[in-house]
Scaffold this motif. Structure first.
Motif, PDB file in Angstrom:
ATOM      1  N   GLY A   5       0.820  -1.193   0.000  1.00  0.00           N
ATOM      2  CA  GLY A   5       0.000   0.000   0.000  1.00  0.00           C
ATOM      3  C   GLY A   5       0.858   1.249   0.000  1.00  0.00           C
ATOM      4  N   LEU A   6       0.221   2.400   0.130  1.00  0.00           N
ATOM      5  CA  LEU A   6       0.965   3.656   0.109  1.00  0.00           C
ATOM      6  C   LEU A   6       0.448   4.603   1.177  1.00  0.00           C
ATOM      7  CD1 LEU A   6      -0.770   6.219  -1.308  1.00  0.00           C
ATOM      8  CD2 LEU A   6      -0.402   4.825  -3.344  1.00  0.00           C
ATOM      9  N   ARG A   7       1.305   5.549   1.545  1.00  0.00           N
ATOM     10  CA  ARG A   7       0.952   6.601   2.511  1.00  0.00           C
ATOM     11  C   ARG A   7       1.194   7.948   1.856  1.00  0.00           C
ATOM     12  NH1 ARG A   7       3.036   5.925   8.384  1.00  0.00           N
ATOM     13  NH2 ARG A   7       1.037   4.785   8.448  1.00  0.00           N
ATOM     14  N   LEU A   8       0.187   8.812   1.892  1.00  0.00           N
ATOM     15  CA  LEU A   8       0.279  10.174   1.380  1.00  0.00           C
ATOM     16  C   LEU A   8       0.117  11.135   2.543  1.00  0.00           C
ATOM     17  CD1 LEU A   8       0.316  12.160  -1.085  1.00  0.00           C
ATOM     18  CD2 LEU A   8      -2.192  12.002  -1.059  1.00  0.00           C
ATOM     19  N   ILE A   9       1.058  12.059   2.677  1.00  0.00           N
ATOM     20  CA  ILE A   9       1.014  13.063   3.742  1.00  0.00           C
ATOM     21  C   ILE A   9       1.074  14.446   3.110  1.00  0.00           C
ATOM     22  CG2 ILE A   9       2.156  14.015   5.783  1.00  0.00           C
ATOM     23  CD1 ILE A   9       3.308  11.239   6.303  1.00  0.00           C
ATOM     24  N   VAL A  10       0.152  15.310   3.505  1.00  0.00           N
ATOM     25  CA  VAL A  10       0.170  16.716   3.112  1.00  0.00           C
ATOM     26  C   VAL A  10       0.201  17.532   4.394  1.00  0.00           C
ATOM     27  CG1 VAL A  10      -1.026  18.578   1.918  1.00  0.00           C
ATOM     28  CG2 VAL A  10      -1.095  16.256   0.988  1.00  0.00           C
ATOM     29  N   ALA A  11       1.255  18.327   4.566  1.00  0.00           N
ATOM     30  CA  ALA A  11       1.451  19.078   5.802  1.00  0.00           C
ATOM     31  C   ALA A  11       1.736  20.542   5.493  1.00  0.00           C
ATOM     32  CB  ALA A  11       2.604  18.482   6.610  1.00  0.00           C
ATOM     33  N   MET A  32     -13.236  22.431  14.385  1.00  0.00           N
ATOM     34  CA  MET A  32     -13.761  22.308  13.018  1.00  0.00           C
ATOM     35  C   MET A  32     -13.785  20.860  12.578  1.00  0.00           C
ATOM     36  SD  MET A  32     -12.317  23.918   9.422  1.00  0.00           S
ATOM     37  CE  MET A  32     -12.802  25.590   9.862  1.00  0.00           C
ATOM     38  N   GLU A  33     -14.921  20.408  12.054  1.00  0.00           N
ATOM     39  CA  GLU A  33     -15.021  19.078  11.462  1.00  0.00           C
ATOM     40  C   GLU A  33     -14.260  19.069  10.143  1.00  0.00           C
ATOM     41  OE1 GLU A  33     -18.353  16.146   9.360  1.00  0.00           O
ATOM     42  OE2 GLU A  33     -18.923  18.106  10.166  1.00  0.00           O
ATOM     43  N   TRP A  34     -13.408  18.059   9.955  1.00  0.00           N
ATOM     44  CA  TRP A  34     -12.677  17.972   8.686  1.00  0.00           C
ATOM     45  C   TRP A  34     -12.376  16.519   8.371  1.00  0.00           C
ATOM     46  CZ3 TRP A  34      -8.870  16.442   5.583  1.00  0.00           C
ATOM     47  CH2 TRP A  34      -8.712  17.164   4.395  1.00  0.00           C
ATOM     48  N   PRO A  35     -12.684  16.048   7.157  1.00  0.00           N
ATOM     49  CA  PRO A  35     -13.335  16.778   6.070  1.00  0.00           C
ATOM     50  C   PRO A  35     -14.759  17.205   6.424  1.00  0.00           C
ATOM     51  CG  PRO A  35     -12.353  14.725   5.275  1.00  0.00           C
ATOM     52  CD  PRO A  35     -12.361  14.651   6.760  1.00  0.00           C
ATOM     53  N   ASP A  36     -15.133  18.374   5.997  1.00  0.00           N
ATOM     54  CA  ASP A  36     -16.436  18.941   6.300  1.00  0.00           C
ATOM     55  C   ASP A  36     -17.465  18.429   5.296  1.00  0.00           C
ATOM     56  OD1 ASP A  36     -18.636  20.420   6.936  1.00  0.00           O
ATOM     57  OD2 ASP A  36     -17.651  22.366   6.853  1.00  0.00           O
ATOM     58  N   SER A  37     -18.431  17.662   5.780  1.00  0.00           N
ATOM     59  CA  SER A  37     -19.439  17.076   4.890  1.00  0.00           C
ATOM     60  C   SER A  37     -20.366  18.115   4.288  1.00  0.00           C
ATOM     61  CB  SER A  37     -20.256  16.025   5.644  1.00  0.00           C
ATOM     62  OG  SER A  37     -20.943  16.629   6.736  1.00  0.00           O
ATOM     63  N   HIS A  75      -6.160  10.569   8.635  1.00  0.00           N
ATOM     64  CA  HIS A  75      -5.904  11.075   9.985  1.00  0.00           C
ATOM     65  C   HIS A  75      -5.488  12.531   9.898  1.00  0.00           C
ATOM     66  CE1 HIS A  75      -4.531  11.371  14.124  1.00  0.00           C
ATOM     67  NE2 HIS A  75      -3.380  11.867  13.682  1.00  0.00           N
ATOM     68  N   LEU A  76      -6.161  13.379  10.680  1.00  0.00           N
ATOM     69  CA  LEU A  76      -5.818  14.790  10.770  1.00  0.00           C
ATOM     70  C   LEU A  76      -5.023  15.030  12.044  1.00  0.00           C
ATOM     71  CD1 LEU A  76      -6.010  17.843  10.135  1.00  0.00           C
ATOM     72  CD2 LEU A  76      -8.257  17.830  11.257  1.00  0.00           C
ATOM     73  N   GLY A  77      -3.828  15.576  11.895  1.00  0.00           N
ATOM     74  CA  GLY A  77      -3.005  15.925  13.042  1.00  0.00           C
ATOM     75  C   GLY A  77      -2.765  17.425  13.099  1.00  0.00           C
ATOM     76  N   ARG A  78      -2.572  17.935  14.282  1.00  0.00           N
ATOM     77  CA  ARG A  78      -2.301  19.360  14.481  1.00  0.00           C
ATOM     78  C   ARG A  78      -0.969  19.494  15.196  1.00  0.00           C
ATOM     79  NH1 ARG A  78      -7.871  18.612  14.977  1.00  0.00           N
ATOM     80  NH2 ARG A  78      -9.136  20.063  13.726  1.00  0.00           N
ATOM     81  N   GLY A  79      -0.048  20.178  14.557  1.00  0.00           N
ATOM     82  CA  GLY A  79       1.272  20.355  15.136  1.00  0.00           C
ATOM     83  C   GLY A  79       1.391  21.668  15.878  1.00  0.00           C
ATOM     84  N   ALA A  80       2.617  21.986  16.296  1.00  0.00           N
ATOM     85  CA  ALA A  80       2.859  23.269  16.950  1.00  0.00           C
ATOM     86  C   ALA A  80       2.498  24.414  16.011  1.00  0.00           C
ATOM     87  CB  ALA A  80       4.321  23.361  17.367  1.00  0.00           C
ATOM     88  N   ALA A  81       2.684  24.177  14.728  1.00  0.00           N
ATOM     89  CA  ALA A  81       2.245  25.125  13.708  1.00  0.00           C
ATOM     90  C   ALA A  81       1.651  24.333  12.558  1.00  0.00           C
ATOM     91  CB  ALA A  81       3.417  25.979  13.218  1.00  0.00           C
ATOM     92  N   ILE A  97      -2.919   9.952   4.817  1.00  0.00           N
ATOM     93  CA  ILE A  97      -3.852   9.041   4.164  1.00  0.00           C
ATOM     94  C   ILE A  97      -3.120   7.749   3.857  1.00  0.00           C
ATOM     95  CG2 ILE A  97      -5.212   8.634   2.080  1.00  0.00           C
ATOM     96  CD1 ILE A  97      -5.661  11.714   2.064  1.00  0.00           C
ATOM     97  N   ASP A  98      -3.648   6.644   4.348  1.00  0.00           N
ATOM     98  CA  ASP A  98      -3.098   5.321   4.065  1.00  0.00           C
ATOM     99  C   ASP A  98      -4.041   4.578   3.130  1.00  0.00           C
ATOM    100  OD1 ASP A  98      -0.943   5.813   5.663  1.00  0.00           O
ATOM    101  OD2 ASP A  98      -1.616   4.581   7.342  1.00  0.00           O
ATOM    102  N   VAL A  99      -3.467   3.994   2.085  1.00  0.00           N
ATOM    103  CA  VAL A  99      -4.224   3.216   1.118  1.00  0.00           C
ATOM    104  C   VAL A  99      -3.730   1.782   1.199  1.00  0.00           C
ATOM    105  CG1 VAL A  99      -4.815   2.928  -1.313  1.00  0.00           C
ATOM    106  CG2 VAL A  99      -4.482   5.227  -0.370  1.00  0.00           C
ATOM    107  N   PRO A 100      -4.614   0.810   1.403  1.00  0.00           N
ATOM    108  CA  PRO A 100      -4.164  -0.567   1.607  1.00  0.00           C
ATOM    109  C   PRO A 100      -3.533  -1.160   0.354  1.00  0.00           C
ATOM    110  CG  PRO A 100      -6.551  -0.478   1.413  1.00  0.00           C
ATOM    111  CD  PRO A 100      -6.083   0.946   1.507  1.00  0.00           C
ATOM    112  N   ALA A 101      -2.793  -2.247   0.536  1.00  0.00           N
ATOM    113  CA  ALA A 101      -2.035  -2.842  -0.554  1.00  0.00           C
ATOM    114  C   ALA A 101      -2.920  -3.300  -1.698  1.00  0.00           C
ATOM    115  CB  ALA A 101      -1.216  -4.029  -0.020  1.00  0.00           C
TER     116      ALA A 101
END
Length: 342
Positions: free
Chosen positions: A278-284, A294-299, A319-325, A331-335
């Protein structure tokens, strides 16, 4: 968008040059009066000489002129009224009055209930040396493009309207343009896969790199940097379609909202193979961050519904994470959905 190539549909490669200078696409909405254009690609503007602003909101008949045969117009009208696919060679006219012969295929785009929501037109200008080429030969190539476009647009339309319980026209229009152009970059990668005799998968690293760069060019501004760390993974086309659309939504959201009242910042995109497949995509980003309440993703939003629908279709997790900034989205996509055998 990319600019030029020398030849189109060369060596029977069905997606050759789809975003380029000679294969144009138009989307119309039959639910509005006179079935007006709601989207054209850059190939259309190059071919006809009409800017998007001069095309959107008008019925396609503005391309007709004195030399356009009534029988060809009637054939198109009958197909559209019957909500069926129709193909025709029709004489059209550029903005400067110059005539050209247009091989046009128009087909309905259905929603999940089988109802026609849009029509998509795929058209190719016929040069003099192509006039003797059989309609069946070129139509087979253009129909393959049209089928792919209609399928992908149907998926997007369903996600735009998912949970909304509405057929809100303005919201649909606002949602279409960037998503369609995201798909056009995918079709270019499919063309390259054709050349490499691999029509079932594409190089995801190349596709996402080009997609991220295109969005950064359009949505970015001075002071906002982007970092890409993308592994060269080979991915099935259906997976690539959904992951590419997810990245488009996430990146656009980051560039538009993460750096309000901030002059400098960083957007990061990372994609890697998971150890179990599978693959992992991260956008930060290191911007203002998504508020904790805030709900996210907002339906309630188009983008939120699309992201949720895409992740569900991938059988993936978000998974939505919140850092110091800022915020980071993983996003994980199975094999089973993500990778091809190498």
């Amino acid at each position: 968008m990319p600019d030029t190539i020398e030849e189109l549909l060369e060596d029977d490669k069905s997606f050759e040059g789809f975003t380029r200078a000679q294969v144009a696409m138009v989307v119309t909405n039959p639910h509005l009066e006179d079935n007006p254009i709601v989207y054209v690609n850059q190939a259309f503007t190059r071919s006809t000489g009409y800017a998007r602003s001069a095309s959107i909101g008008r019925n396609c008949r503005f391309l007709q002129g004195d030399g356009t045969r009534k029988a060809d117009v009637d054939k198109l009208r009958a197909g559209i009224e019957a909500e069926e696919s129709v193909s025709v060679d029709i004489q059209n006219y550029r903005a400067n009055g110059e005539p050209f012969m247009n091989r046009l295929i128009v087909a309905p785009v259905h929603d999940a209930h089988g109802q026609t929501q849009y029509f998509v037109g795929i058209q190719k200008e016929l040069r003099q040396n192509e006039m003797s080429v059989s309609a069946e030969e070129i139509n087979a190539q253009l129909i393959e493009i049209q089928n792919r476009v209609a399928s992908d647009l149907s998926m997007i339309i369903g996600m735009i309207r998912q949970q909304s319980g509405t057929t809100s026209v303005p919201e649909d229009f606002a949602a279409l343009s960037r998503r369609i152009e995201t798909l056009q970059l995918l079709y270019e990668e499919m063309k390259l896969s054709d050349q490499q005799s691999n029509r079932d998968s594409i190089q995801m690293g190349s596709y996402l790199s080009r997609l991220a760069s295109a969005i950064a060019h359009i949505e970015g501004r001075s002071g906002i940097r982007m970092s890409l760390q993308i592994e060269p993974l080979e991915v099935p086309i259906e997976t690539a379609t959904r992951v590419g659309l997810v990245l488009s939504e996430l990146l656009t959201n980051a560039f538009q909202h993460a750096f309000e009242r901030i002059d400098m910042g960083l957007v990061e995109v990372r994609m890697s193979r998971l150890s179990a497949g599978g693959l992992r995509l991260i956008v930060a980003d290191d911007g203002v961050g998504i508020p904790a309440d805030m709900e996210w993703p907002d339906s309630k939003t188009v983008g939120g519904r699309i992201v949720s629908g895409l992740i569900e279709g991938l059988e993936g997790t978000l998974h939505l994470g919140r850092g110091a900034a800022g915020s980071f989205i993983t996003i994980d996509v199975p094999a089973g959905a993500a990778l091809t055998d190498e």
